[in-house]
Design a protein around this motif. Structure first.
Motif, PDB file in Angstrom:
ATOM      1  N   ALA A 148      10.399  90.992 -82.989  1.00 32.22           N
ATOM      2  CA  ALA A 148      10.450  90.469 -84.355  1.00 32.22           C
ATOM      3  C   ALA A 148      11.399  89.276 -84.447  1.00 32.22           C
ATOM      4  CB  ALA A 148      10.893  91.574 -85.320  1.00 32.22           C
ATOM      5  N   ILE A 149      12.560  89.379 -83.817  1.00 31.19           N
ATOM      6  CA  ILE A 149      13.554  88.305 -83.900  1.00 31.19           C
ATOM      7  C   ILE A 149      13.098  87.068 -83.130  1.00 31.19           C
ATOM      8  CG2 ILE A 149      15.879  87.629 -83.184  1.00 31.19           C
ATOM      9  CD1 ILE A 149      16.778  90.494 -83.851  1.00 31.19           C
ATOM     10  N   PHE A 150      12.663  87.253 -81.877  1.00 27.51           N
ATOM     11  CA  PHE A 150      12.311  86.093 -81.057  1.00 27.51           C
ATOM     12  C   PHE A 150      11.038  85.402 -81.546  1.00 27.51           C
ATOM     13  CE2 PHE A 150      15.258  87.995 -77.984  1.00 27.51           C
ATOM     14  CZ  PHE A 150      15.931  86.857 -77.565  1.00 27.51           C
ATOM     15  N   ALA A 151      10.038  86.175 -81.933  1.00 24.28           N
ATOM     16  CA  ALA A 151       8.805  85.566 -82.436  1.00 24.28           C
ATOM     17  C   ALA A 151       9.085  84.758 -83.697  1.00 24.28           C
ATOM     18  CB  ALA A 151       7.762  86.654 -82.721  1.00 24.28           C
ATOM     19  N   THR A 152       9.908  85.285 -84.561  1.00 21.67           N
ATOM     20  CA  THR A 152      10.227  84.590 -85.811  1.00 21.67           C
ATOM     21  C   THR A 152      11.078  83.351 -85.556  1.00 21.67           C
ATOM     22  OG1 THR A 152      10.184  86.732 -86.925  1.00 21.67           O
ATOM     23  CG2 THR A 152      11.171  84.901 -88.126  1.00 21.67           C
ATOM     24  N   GLU A 153      12.042  83.451 -84.643  1.00 22.79           N
ATOM     25  CA  GLU A 153      12.890  82.296 -84.350  1.00 22.79           C
ATOM     26  C   GLU A 153      12.080  81.147 -83.743  1.00 22.79           C
ATOM     27  OE1 GLU A 153      15.720  81.330 -85.098  1.00 22.79           O
ATOM     28  OE2 GLU A 153      16.803  83.104 -85.774  1.00 22.79           O
ATOM     29  N   ILE A 154      11.158  81.460 -82.839  1.00 22.98           N
ATOM     30  CA  ILE A 154      10.313  80.403 -82.253  1.00 22.98           C
ATOM     31  C   ILE A 154       9.464  79.758 -83.342  1.00 22.98           C
ATOM     32  CG2 ILE A 154       8.431  79.921 -80.643  1.00 22.98           C
ATOM     33  CD1 ILE A 154       9.482  82.270 -78.935  1.00 22.98           C
ATOM     34  N   PHE A 155       8.871  80.583 -84.182  1.00 21.11           N
ATOM     35  CA  PHE A 155       8.031  80.085 -85.281  1.00 21.11           C
ATOM     36  C   PHE A 155       8.837  79.177 -86.204  1.00 21.11           C
ATOM     37  CE2 PHE A 155       6.427  80.824 -89.653  1.00 21.11           C
ATOM     38  CZ  PHE A 155       5.168  80.255 -89.517  1.00 21.11           C
ATOM     39  N   MET A 156      10.038  79.597 -86.587  1.00 17.34           N
ATOM     40  CA  MET A 156      10.849  78.802 -87.509  1.00 17.34           C
ATOM     41  C   MET A 156      11.355  77.525 -86.845  1.00 17.34           C
ATOM     42  SD  MET A 156      13.003  81.591 -89.794  1.00 17.34           S
ATOM     43  CE  MET A 156      14.032  82.122 -88.409  1.00 17.34           C
ATOM     44  N   PHE A 157      11.709  77.609 -85.561  1.00 11.99           N
ATOM     45  CA  PHE A 157      12.179  76.417 -84.843  1.00 11.99           C
ATOM     46  C   PHE A 157      11.109  75.330 -84.833  1.00 11.99           C
ATOM     47  CE2 PHE A 157      12.281  74.044 -80.831  1.00 11.99           C
ATOM     48  CZ  PHE A 157      13.534  73.442 -80.928  1.00 11.99           C
ATOM     49  N   LEU A 158       9.887  75.695 -84.536  1.00  7.55           N
ATOM     50  CA  LEU A 158       8.799  74.718 -84.493  1.00  7.55           C
ATOM     51  C   LEU A 158       8.500  74.169 -85.880  1.00  7.55           C
ATOM     52  CD1 LEU A 158       6.447  76.553 -81.977  1.00  7.55           C
ATOM     53  CD2 LEU A 158       7.913  74.574 -81.531  1.00  7.55           C
ATOM     54  N   ASN A 159       8.623  75.005 -86.883  1.00  5.40           N
ATOM     55  CA  ASN A 159       8.432  74.520 -88.252  1.00  5.40           C
ATOM     56  C   ASN A 159       9.501  73.505 -88.631  1.00  5.40           C
ATOM     57  OD1 ASN A 159       6.083  75.669 -89.325  1.00  5.40           O
ATOM     58  ND2 ASN A 159       7.096  77.630 -89.668  1.00  5.40           N
ATOM     59  N   ARG A 160      10.759  73.811 -88.274  1.00  2.50           N
ATOM     60  CA  ARG A 160      11.844  72.885 -88.611  1.00  2.50           C
ATOM     61  C   ARG A 160      11.698  71.550 -87.879  1.00  2.50           C
ATOM     62  NH1 ARG A 160      15.185  77.782 -88.793  1.00  2.50           N
ATOM     63  NH2 ARG A 160      15.512  77.611 -86.537  1.00  2.50           N
ATOM     64  N   LYS A 161      11.125  71.590 -86.675  1.00  3.23           N
ATOM     65  CA  LYS A 161      10.913  70.365 -85.913  1.00  3.23           C
ATOM     66  C   LYS A 161       9.703  69.563 -86.412  1.00  3.23           C
ATOM     67  CE  LYS A 161      14.344  70.704 -83.056  1.00  3.23           C
ATOM     68  NZ  LYS A 161      15.444  69.687 -83.062  1.00  3.23           N
ATOM     69  N   GLY A 162       8.986  70.105 -87.373  1.00  7.10           N
ATOM     70  CA  GLY A 162       7.848  69.398 -87.949  1.00  7.10           C
ATOM     71  C   GLY A 162       6.595  69.435 -87.111  1.00  7.10           C
ATOM     72  N   LEU A 163       6.517  70.373 -86.139  1.00 14.23           N
ATOM     73  CA  LEU A 163       5.315  70.490 -85.301  1.00 14.23           C
ATOM     74  C   LEU A 163       4.247  71.281 -86.033  1.00 14.23           C
ATOM     75  CD1 LEU A 163       7.029  71.148 -81.854  1.00 14.23           C
ATOM     76  CD2 LEU A 163       6.107  68.995 -82.735  1.00 14.23           C
ATOM     77  N   THR A 164       3.757  70.696 -87.111  1.00 18.08           N
ATOM     78  CA  THR A 164       2.777  71.361 -87.975  1.00 18.08           C
ATOM     79  C   THR A 164       1.644  70.399 -88.304  1.00 18.08           C
ATOM     80  OG1 THR A 164       3.971  70.701 -89.972  1.00 18.08           O
ATOM     81  CG2 THR A 164       4.550  72.830 -89.004  1.00 18.08           C
ATOM     82  N   ILE A 165       0.555  70.955 -88.768  1.00 20.88           N
ATOM     83  CA  ILE A 165      -0.571  70.140 -89.250  1.00 20.88           C
ATOM     84  C   ILE A 165      -0.361  69.886 -90.736  1.00 20.88           C
ATOM     85  CG2 ILE A 165      -3.061  70.056 -89.620  1.00 20.88           C
ATOM     86  CD1 ILE A 165      -3.379  71.898 -87.216  1.00 20.88           C
ATOM     87  N   LYS A 166      -0.256  68.626 -91.111  1.00 19.48           N
ATOM     88  CA  LYS A 166      -0.018  68.274 -92.507  1.00 19.48           C
ATOM     89  C   LYS A 166      -1.338  67.916 -93.171  1.00 19.48           C
ATOM     90  CE  LYS A 166       4.737  66.720 -91.850  1.00 19.48           C
ATOM     91  NZ  LYS A 166       4.861  67.301 -90.520  1.00 19.48           N
ATOM     92  N   MET A 167      -1.625  68.594 -94.253  1.00 15.56           N
ATOM     93  CA  MET A 167      -2.878  68.400 -94.987  1.00 15.56           C
ATOM     94  C   MET A 167      -2.642  67.484 -96.190  1.00 15.56           C
ATOM     95  SD  MET A 167      -4.931  70.191 -93.187  1.00 15.56           S
ATOM     96  CE  MET A 167      -6.389  70.313 -94.218  1.00 15.56           C
ATOM     97  N   PRO A 168      -3.696  66.840 -96.698  1.00 23.00           N
ATOM     98  CA  PRO A 168      -3.560  65.993 -97.896  1.00 23.00           C
ATOM     99  C   PRO A 168      -3.080  66.811 -99.094  1.00 23.00           C
ATOM    100  CG  PRO A 168      -5.647  65.596 -96.786  1.00 23.00           C
ATOM    101  CD  PRO A 168      -5.040  66.805 -96.131  1.00 23.00           C
ATOM    102  N   GLU A 169      -2.475  66.145-100.064  1.00 24.19           N
ATOM    103  CA  GLU A 169      -1.938  66.818-101.235  1.00 24.19           C
ATOM    104  C   GLU A 169      -3.009  67.526-102.051  1.00 24.19           C
ATOM    105  OE1 GLU A 169       0.291  64.106-103.558  1.00 24.19           O
ATOM    106  OE2 GLU A 169       1.828  63.751-102.022  1.00 24.19           O
ATOM    107  N   GLN A 170      -4.267  67.059-101.951  1.00 20.02           N
ATOM    108  CA  GLN A 170      -5.342  67.655-102.738  1.00 20.02           C
ATOM    109  C   GLN A 170      -5.716  69.054-102.254  1.00 20.02           C
ATOM    110  OE1 GLN A 170      -5.402  64.764-101.233  1.00 20.02           O
ATOM    111  NE2 GLN A 170      -5.656  63.148-102.799  1.00 20.02           N
ATOM    112  N   VAL A 171      -5.318  69.398-101.039  1.00 12.01           N
ATOM    113  CA  VAL A 171      -5.657  70.708-100.474  1.00 12.01           C
ATOM    114  C   VAL A 171      -4.829  71.784-101.163  1.00 12.01           C
ATOM    115  CG1 VAL A 171      -5.651  72.127 -98.378  1.00 12.01           C
ATOM    116  CG2 VAL A 171      -6.255  69.691 -98.260  1.00 12.01           C
ATOM    117  N   PRO A 172      -5.439  72.908-101.572  1.00  9.94           N
ATOM    118  CA  PRO A 172      -4.679  73.991-102.219  1.00  9.94           C
ATOM    119  C   PRO A 172      -3.495  74.441-101.355  1.00  9.94           C
ATOM    120  CG  PRO A 172      -7.023  74.403-102.398  1.00  9.94           C
ATOM    121  CD  PRO A 172      -6.873  73.212-101.499  1.00  9.94           C
ATOM    122  N   PRO A 173      -2.367  74.797-101.994  1.00  7.13           N
ATOM    123  CA  PRO A 173      -1.155  75.162-101.229  1.00  7.13           C
ATOM    124  C   PRO A 173      -1.375  76.273-100.216  1.00  7.13           C
ATOM    125  CG  PRO A 173      -0.631  74.882-103.556  1.00  7.13           C
ATOM    126  CD  PRO A 173      -2.118  74.794-103.437  1.00  7.13           C
TER     127      PRO A 173
END
Length: 435
Positions: free
Chosen positions: A161-186
């Motif tokens: 639980a701790i390691f999976a969550t930390e890896i997930f949050m680290f990548l999110n903080r680094k901005g390694l995400t797919i960014k969708m247009p503002e028109q896409v529902p949240p």
């Protein structure tokens, strides 16, 4: 006394504050608390079965001497009530590590303002990726063994639980995400933004699963159980460990901090496996519980009425106190104390920073817990604990339920309550003379 308090304030209190704010311990504490509805009902279900439903239970054995009960009621229990109880146990306590993985991950991500729901689901998926795809060579594919979720899996679940969550949050903080247009529902945008971090986490744990299962010929759970859980559980079975943790909690209360919540994650981590092993031994294998010390033995023998055994203090006030304000507060605090709620007496009397009442408040719990351990382990008088009753169950009764109806353990709990009252009485007498 002033010198001791001053030293504790200077040396001990800052460390306690840091411990209270450590994010992993907070996540563990909140994660375990979040599963309380499941664990509490699961425990109530087991208590009912062990005390009433089966023909060998405490009341069942007595009631089955009545012919009508044995021929009419007991067959219904055997055919319907006991199987239902078994299914409830299976879906709550037996597989509880699944919920714990989710809630710890959820609370950890929530504290960091991350996508907690995705993190919790991802942690559960990561845990399953570490499991063998078959229960054994003779079992078909996709038959997961219950041993992947039993008492041996608690530490593995916490770490995943701790390691999976930390890896997930680290990548999110680094901005390694797919960014969708503002028109896409949240909701859709959040789902897409989690794809890359979630994929990295799943690939990481899938690789770990492959390495341990195929190259090492074992499971990560077995490695962690051998290297971490067994040594830590063995350390927890030392009465010295139990006494020190109890003392720390009581000293924290003296300074107005919620000692039970601060040391709670340590107790849950160290002793959850012990309670699960006891439950497994009694409920699954039908043998004696192996561990004398569990998470709740402290509450059963040392904390009558809540931290510090304050129900004993309330009774002592009724017996010998001459102070009107003490007696008035004791009357108001008695019923909450019966149900293990003692903040009114701790902060109202107060016990916080009270140099007289703090002495028994700090030392009564470890003394009583030591007595409980001694007559469970050294002199096997009391039955061992294998059920965790809801924390609001009144003293003495909670011991009866936690031990599956052990009358000897119940009597021992009553004795420790009486001894606690006896220890508090001289200090209440002393308080009569204080301004």
């Amino acid at each position: 006394m002033k010198k001791i308090v001053s030293w504790l304030e200077e040396k001990f209190l800052p460390l306690a504050m840091k411990l209270n704010n450590l994010k992993y311990l907070v996540a563990l504490r909140d994660g375990f608390i979040a599963t309380m509805p499941i664990s509490m009902f699961g425990a109530l279900n087991i208590m009912t079965k062990e005390i009433l439903l089966t023909p060998t239970s405490l009341f069942g054995e007595f009631l089955n001497k009545w012919e009508f009960y044995a021929t009419t009621i007991q067959p219904f229990f055997d055919a319907v009530a006991v199987p239902i109880s078994n299914q409830i146990w299976w879906g709550t306590l037996a597989l509880g590590i699944i919920f714990t993985v989710f809630t710890i991950s959820y609370k950890l991500a929530e504290a960091e303002n991350q996508d907690a729901l995705t993190a919790g689901v991802l942690a559960v998926v990561s845990y399953f990726m570490l499991l063998p795809q078959s229960a054994g060579p003779d079992a078909g594919w996709g038959t997961i063994s219950w041993t992947s979720f039993n008492s041996e899996s608690i530490f593995t679940g916490i770490l995943v639980a701790i390691f999976a969550t930390e890896i997930f949050m680290f990548l999110n903080r680094k901005g390694l995400t797919i960014k969708m247009p503002e028109q896409v529902p949240p909701a859709v945008s959040r789902a897409f933004s989690a794809v890359i971090p979630a994929g990295v986490v799943m690939f990481t744990f899938g690789t770990f699963g492959f390495i341990t299962l195929n190259l090492l010929g074992t499971t990560l759970k077995d490695i962690i159980n051998t290297s971490i859980q067994i040594p830590l559980t063995s350390l927890g079975q030392s009465p010295i460990t139990m006494i020190l943790i109890t003392l720390v909690a009581q000293v924290l209360w003296f300074f107005g901090l919620h000692g039970s919540l601060i040391v709670g994650p340590i107790l849950d981590t160290m002793y959850s496996a012990s309670l699960s092993q006891n439950a497994e031994a009694v409920l699954v294998h039908g043998v004696q519980a192996p561990n004398a010390i569990t998470r709740n033995i402290i509450d059963l023998y040392g904390m009558a009425g809540g931290s510090g055994a304050t129900l004993a203090l309330i009774i002592a006030i009724f017996l010998v106190s001459k102070r009107a304000e003490y007696r008035s507060l004791a009357k108001m605090s008695f019923m909450p104390g019966v149900f293990q709620i003692n903040e009114p007496i701790i902060y109202g009397l107060p016990i916080v920073l009270n140099p007289i009442l703090a002495i028994p408040f700090i030392f009564v719990p470890p003394i009583m817990v030591s007595i409980g351990w001694f007559f469970t382990e050294i002199i096997p008088f009391a039955g061992r604990v294998y059920i965790a009753p809801p924390w609001v169950v009144p003293p003495v009764l909670n011991t009866f339920l936690a031990t599956g109806g052990s009358l000897s353990a119940t009597f021992l709990s009553l004795v420790t309550l009486c001894l606690s009252i006896a220890i508090y009485i001289p200090f209440v007498h002393l308080a009569n003379k204080m301004d």
